[in-house]
Design a protein around this motif. Structure first.
Motif, PDB file in Angstrom:
ATOM      1  N   HIS A   1      46.044  40.457  86.572  1.00 15.96           N
ATOM      2  CA  HIS A   1      45.470  40.618  85.234  1.00 15.96           C
ATOM      3  C   HIS A   1      45.940  41.970  84.715  1.00 15.96           C
ATOM      4  CE1 HIS A   1      41.643  40.295  82.523  1.00 15.96           C
ATOM      5  NE2 HIS A   1      42.478  41.184  82.003  1.00 15.96           N
ATOM      6  N   ILE A   2      46.740  41.946  83.652  1.00 16.63           N
ATOM      7  CA  ILE A   2      47.347  43.175  83.132  1.00 16.63           C
ATOM      8  C   ILE A   2      46.982  43.342  81.662  1.00 16.63           C
ATOM      9  CG2 ILE A   2      49.512  44.402  82.723  1.00 16.63           C
ATOM     10  CD1 ILE A   2      50.702  42.779  85.041  1.00 16.63           C
ATOM     11  N   ASP A   3      46.480  44.521  81.331  1.00 14.25           N
ATOM     12  CA  ASP A   3      46.119  44.846  79.952  1.00 14.25           C
ATOM     13  C   ASP A   3      47.266  45.628  79.326  1.00 14.25           C
ATOM     14  OD1 ASP A   3      44.914  45.457  77.562  1.00 14.25           O
ATOM     15  OD2 ASP A   3      43.081  46.272  78.437  1.00 14.25           O
ATOM     16  N   VAL A   4      47.821  45.099  78.234  1.00 10.10           N
ATOM     17  CA  VAL A   4      48.989  45.734  77.616  1.00 10.10           C
ATOM     18  C   VAL A   4      48.686  46.347  76.245  1.00 10.10           C
ATOM     19  CG1 VAL A   4      50.595  44.273  78.892  1.00 10.10           C
ATOM     20  CG2 VAL A   4      49.823  43.558  76.618  1.00 10.10           C
ATOM     21  N   TYR A   5      47.447  46.280  75.779  1.00  7.64           N
ATOM     22  CA  TYR A   5      47.019  46.995  74.573  1.00  7.64           C
ATOM     23  C   TYR A   5      47.895  46.713  73.349  1.00  7.64           C
ATOM     24  CZ  TYR A   5      44.098  49.486  77.881  1.00  7.64           C
ATOM     25  OH  TYR A   5      43.179  49.787  78.861  1.00  7.64           O
ATOM     26  N   GLY A   6      48.392  45.505  73.241  1.00 10.48           N
ATOM     27  CA  GLY A   6      49.178  45.140  72.067  1.00 10.48           C
ATOM     28  C   GLY A   6      50.606  45.625  72.081  1.00 10.48           C
ATOM     29  N   THR A   7      51.041  46.288  73.163  1.00  4.70           N
ATOM     30  CA  THR A   7      52.380  46.884  73.163  1.00  4.70           C
ATOM     31  C   THR A   7      53.491  45.844  73.198  1.00  4.70           C
ATOM     32  OG1 THR A   7      52.217  47.165  75.575  1.00  4.70           O
ATOM     33  CG2 THR A   7      51.639  49.066  74.194  1.00  4.70           C
TER      34      THR A   7
ATOM     35  N   PRO B   1      48.065  40.860  74.319  1.00  2.95           N
ATOM     36  CA  PRO B   1      49.529  40.929  74.225  1.00  2.95           C
ATOM     37  C   PRO B   1      50.021  41.523  72.912  1.00  2.95           C
ATOM     38  CG  PRO B   1      48.749  38.663  73.970  1.00  2.95           C
ATOM     39  CD  PRO B   1      47.577  39.477  74.440  1.00  2.95           C
ATOM     40  N   ALA B   2      49.237  41.381  71.858  1.00  2.00           N
ATOM     41  CA  ALA B   2      49.624  41.902  70.553  1.00  2.00           C
ATOM     42  C   ALA B   2      48.364  42.311  69.787  1.00  2.00           C
ATOM     43  CB  ALA B   2      50.408  40.854  69.762  1.00  2.00           C
ATOM     44  N   ASP B   3      48.554  43.174  68.805  1.00  2.00           N
ATOM     45  CA  ASP B   3      47.449  43.618  67.965  1.00  2.00           C
ATOM     46  C   ASP B   3      47.836  43.366  66.510  1.00  2.00           C
ATOM     47  OD1 ASP B   3      45.470  44.920  66.516  1.00  2.00           O
ATOM     48  OD2 ASP B   3      45.398  46.667  67.829  1.00  2.00           O
ATOM     49  N   ALA B   4      47.114  42.445  65.870  1.00  2.00           N
ATOM     50  CA  ALA B   4      47.441  42.058  64.496  1.00  2.00           C
ATOM     51  C   ALA B   4      46.806  42.975  63.452  1.00  2.00           C
ATOM     52  CB  ALA B   4      47.010  40.620  64.242  1.00  2.00           C
ATOM     53  N   GLY B   5      45.902  43.866  63.867  1.00  2.00           N
ATOM     54  CA  GLY B   5      45.333  44.827  62.936  1.00  2.00           C
ATOM     55  C   GLY B   5      44.048  44.415  62.267  1.00  2.00           C
ATOM     56  N   SER B   6      43.567  43.192  62.531  1.00  2.00           N
ATOM     57  CA  SER B   6      42.296  42.737  61.981  1.00  2.00           C
ATOM     58  C   SER B   6      41.782  41.593  62.855  1.00  2.00           C
ATOM     59  CB  SER B   6      42.457  42.244  60.540  1.00  2.00           C
ATOM     60  OG  SER B   6      43.218  41.045  60.510  1.00  2.00           O
ATOM     61  N   LYS B   7      40.497  41.275  62.701  1.00  3.80           N
ATOM     62  CA  LYS B   7      39.937  40.218  63.534  1.00  3.80           C
ATOM     63  C   LYS B   7      40.569  38.859  63.233  1.00  3.80           C
ATOM     64  CE  LYS B   7      35.649  38.731  62.956  1.00  3.80           C
ATOM     65  NZ  LYS B   7      34.174  38.664  63.030  1.00  3.80           N
ATOM     66  N   GLN B   8      40.601  38.474  61.986  1.00  3.72           N
ATOM     67  CA  GLN B   8      41.150  37.163  61.651  1.00  3.72           C
ATOM     68  C   GLN B   8      42.639  37.086  61.960  1.00  3.72           C
ATOM     69  OE1 GLN B   8      39.295  34.575  61.083  1.00  3.72           O
ATOM     70  NE2 GLN B   8      37.500  35.903  61.186  1.00  3.72           N
TER      71      GLN B   8
ATOM     72  N   ALA C   1      41.550  37.841  75.330  1.00 12.60           N
ATOM     73  CA  ALA C   1      41.250  38.533  74.076  1.00 12.60           C
ATOM     74  C   ALA C   1      40.476  39.810  74.360  1.00 12.60           C
ATOM     75  CB  ALA C   1      40.437  37.634  73.157  1.00 12.60           C
ATOM     76  N   ASP C   2      40.833  40.881  73.656  1.00 17.12           N
ATOM     77  CA  ASP C   2      40.136  42.160  73.792  1.00 17.12           C
ATOM     78  C   ASP C   2      40.010  42.829  72.434  1.00 17.12           C
ATOM     79  OD1 ASP C   2      39.096  44.620  74.411  1.00 17.12           O
ATOM     80  OD2 ASP C   2      40.743  45.263  75.690  1.00 17.12           O
ATOM     81  N   GLU C   3      41.120  43.377  71.906  1.00 16.56           N
ATOM     82  CA  GLU C   3      41.061  44.057  70.623  1.00 16.56           C
ATOM     83  C   GLU C   3      40.494  43.150  69.527  1.00 16.56           C
ATOM     84  OE1 GLU C   3      42.407  47.322  72.513  1.00 16.56           O
ATOM     85  OE2 GLU C   3      43.283  45.358  72.787  1.00 16.56           O
ATOM     86  N   TRP C   4      39.642  43.741  68.685  1.00 13.04           N
ATOM     87  CA  TRP C   4      38.992  43.079  67.558  1.00 13.04           C
ATOM     88  C   TRP C   4      37.924  42.065  67.965  1.00 13.04           C
ATOM     89  CZ3 TRP C   4      39.701  45.783  63.384  1.00 13.04           C
ATOM     90  CH2 TRP C   4      40.878  46.521  63.257  1.00 13.04           C
ATOM     91  N   CYS C   5      37.633  42.017  69.250  1.00 14.19           N
ATOM     92  CA  CYS C   5      36.565  41.138  69.741  1.00 14.19           C
ATOM     93  C   CYS C   5      35.479  42.038  70.318  1.00 14.19           C
ATOM     94  CB  CYS C   5      37.127  40.185  70.803  1.00 14.19           C
ATOM     95  SG  CYS C   5      35.955  38.918  71.326  1.00 14.19           S
ATOM     96  N   ASN C   6      34.627  42.566  69.434  1.00 12.31           N
ATOM     97  CA  ASN C   6      33.736  43.661  69.804  1.00 12.31           C
ATOM     98  C   ASN C   6      32.262  43.303  69.861  1.00 12.31           C
ATOM     99  OD1 ASN C   6      36.009  45.401  69.758  1.00 12.31           O
ATOM    100  ND2 ASN C   6      35.791  45.663  67.547  1.00 12.31           N
ATOM    101  N   THR C   7      31.838  42.277  69.149  1.00 11.39           N
ATOM    102  CA  THR C   7      30.426  41.947  69.052  1.00 11.39           C
ATOM    103  C   THR C   7      30.177  40.539  69.576  1.00 11.39           C
ATOM    104  OG1 THR C   7      30.600  40.959  66.841  1.00 11.39           O
ATOM    105  CG2 THR C   7      30.296  43.360  66.951  1.00 11.39           C
ATOM    106  N   PHE C   8      28.905  40.177  69.689  1.00 11.26           N
ATOM    107  CA  PHE C   8      28.582  38.812  70.107  1.00 11.26           C
ATOM    108  C   PHE C   8      29.171  37.803  69.130  1.00 11.26           C
ATOM    109  CE2 PHE C   8      25.759  35.148  69.449  1.00 11.26           C
ATOM    110  CZ  PHE C   8      25.909  34.522  70.678  1.00 11.26           C
ATOM    111  N   THR C   9      29.051  38.069  67.851  1.00 11.80           N
ATOM    112  CA  THR C   9      29.613  37.166  66.830  1.00 11.80           C
ATOM    113  C   THR C   9      31.120  37.036  66.996  1.00 11.80           C
ATOM    114  OG1 THR C   9      27.848  37.731  65.267  1.00 11.80           O
ATOM    115  CG2 THR C   9      29.852  36.761  64.354  1.00 11.80           C
ATOM    116  N   ASP C  10      31.791  38.168  67.272  1.00 12.31           N
ATOM    117  CA  ASP C  10      33.242  38.131  67.486  1.00 12.31           C
ATOM    118  C   ASP C  10      33.590  37.247  68.677  1.00 12.31           C
ATOM    119  OD1 ASP C  10      33.457  39.951  65.417  1.00 12.31           O
ATOM    120  OD2 ASP C  10      33.729  41.685  66.737  1.00 12.31           O
ATOM    121  N   VAL C  11      32.856  37.409  69.765  1.00 15.60           N
ATOM    122  CA  VAL C  11      33.117  36.613  70.975  1.00 15.60           C
ATOM    123  C   VAL C  11      33.032  35.129  70.662  1.00 15.60           C
ATOM    124  CG1 VAL C  11      32.219  35.995  73.261  1.00 15.60           C
ATOM    125  CG2 VAL C  11      32.405  38.406  72.605  1.00 15.60           C
TER     126      VAL C  11
END
Length: 418
Positions: A236-242, A275-282, A306-316
């Protein structure tokens, strides 16, 4: 049982606050710190000392319950709450929270968290770190009021079965991504190594070559050091959108590269987080879905987390419902109250999406133990070993607490069966 008094104290968390934006664009390291100016609002340096606020609740019968307000390493990134400074928030807690929490009945953890949820839009008490720490203390208080464990309190109040099976633990290496892997293999961790691939030139490579070499090394190292072939951990590797940075967020190019990593990982299952960061939740939901579809069309078994932009229960719930990933990281400090973590794990399981109860290296022993109790009740598919980036320290706290809970529960089940 009611709260008689409450005390706040400044403390250290087990890691540091890092300006993710500055690191991703290439901030240079000088020893343990980073050179240059921060880019994320609230930071005074790219790396600065992690801190927390410890909360102690005094109950009517004199028992003490504990919780730690802590925030994630990459505060202020990808829609998360800003940097959490203890010196700023302790006066606020003394003035605005203390009068409200004294006299609160802690007989039911779920009922007390409804009171806590009332501060979600409070101008001074809305920070997720505050809710996180207070909820830990409330869970501890409810458990002590009923003379039981936090784990059993969660099971009772959410009508969950008592289960003493071990959880799959996930170790994080930090930047020491080679020596830490050896430690993880020796201790038989279920998933490894996290890797902290948060920079293109030094960790990923401009064309992804450095990470590809690292994955090859991982597979070989496990097969070399493991005591026998029955030890078969997940990678399991976290790449932070790089990866998205070097392939312009093109889902097909990203999928092709992930298939290369899959070949290098053989024979171990590979999960790639962020794997990537689109800059917004949607945007993130849409992009991850395209990457996942591209992988499936190629017959790949790589799993997307999923990690970035998935911060709250609603996001999950939104990420899970969109079926844009195979696993969701439930980053416990970002969800605020620990009851939200409980609900998020259960929501993922109800939707057939794997739940990874994560968090951050920048937590404390108190928060890690509380999270363990929530996890052993809700049974996520993966549980982060925390706090800290040294692995061994977090393993001692998380695994030992899990085994204490399991041994007590197993003994109780045997007695009740007799």
């Amino acid at each position: 049982m009611k709260i008689k008094n409450v005390f706040f104290s400044k403390g250290f968390s087990a890691f540091y606050f890092d300006d993710q934006m500055a690191i991703k664009v290439g901030a240079q390291q000088d020893g343990f710190v980073y050179c240059g100016s921060p880019l994320t609002q609230g930071f005074s340096a790219i790396r600065q000392s992690g801190e927390c606020i410890s909360i102690t609740l005094e109950l009517e019968d004199g028992q003490l319950a504990y919780g730690d307000c802590a925030a994630v390493q990459y505060s202020g990134a990808a829609g998360r709450d800003p940097l959490f400074a203890a010196s700023r928030f302790i006066p606020i807690l003394e003035k605005e929270l203390k009068p409200l929490i004294i006299g609160l009945d802690v007989g039911s953890f779920r009922d007390s968290t409804k009171w806590l949820d009332g501060f979600c839009n409070h101008p001074n008490l809305a920070h997720a770190a505050i809710h996180y720490g207070v909820s830990q203390a409330l869970l501890d208080a409810s458990a002590k009021a009923s003379r039981t464990s936090m784990f059993e309190t969660v099971c009772r109040e959410w009508s969950l079965p008592l289960n003493s099976d071990p959880l799959a633990l996930f170790g994080q290496s930090g930047d020491d991504r080679y020596a830490a892997v050896d430690k993880m293999i020796l201790k038989g961790i279920s998933a490894l190594p996290h890797g902290l691939i948060n920079n293109v030139p030094k960790k990923l490579g401009e064309e992804g070559g450095k990470l590809a070499e690292y994955v090859s090394w991982l597979s070989h190292r496990i097969r070399t050091l493991r005591a026998d072939a029955s030890y078969h951990p997940t990678l399991h590797i976290d790449v932070y959108g790089t990866i998205g940075l070097i392939f312009d967020n093109d889902p097909d190019r990203i999928a092709d590269y992930l298939m290369l990593l899959e070949e290098r990982a053989d024979p171990f299952q590979l999960y790639i987080e962020g794997p990537a960061d689109a800059g917004s939740k949607q945007g993130q939901i849409a992009l991850l879905k395209l990457i996942r579809q591209a992988l499936k069309s190629r017959g790949s078994s790589v799993k997307i987390v999923a990690d970035e932009w998935c911060n709250t229960f609603t996001d999950v719930v939104e990420f899970a419902d969109a079926e844009c990933c195979d696993m969701v990281q439930i980053k416990t400090p970002d969800l605020g109250g620990l009851h939200n973590t409980i609900e998020a794990v259960l929501a993922c399981k109800a939707r057939g999406i794997e739940a990874y109860q994560g968090g951050t290296c920048n937590e404390t022993d108190i928060s890690a133990r509380a999270c363990l109790h929530a996890a052993i009740a809700t049974r996520p598919e993966r549980l982060l070993v925390k706090p800290g980036m040294g692995f061994d320290e977090g393993m001692t706290i998380t695994a030992n607490e899990m085994n204490r809970v399991r041994s007590c529960l197993a003994s109780r089940i045997v007695r009740e069966a007799a």
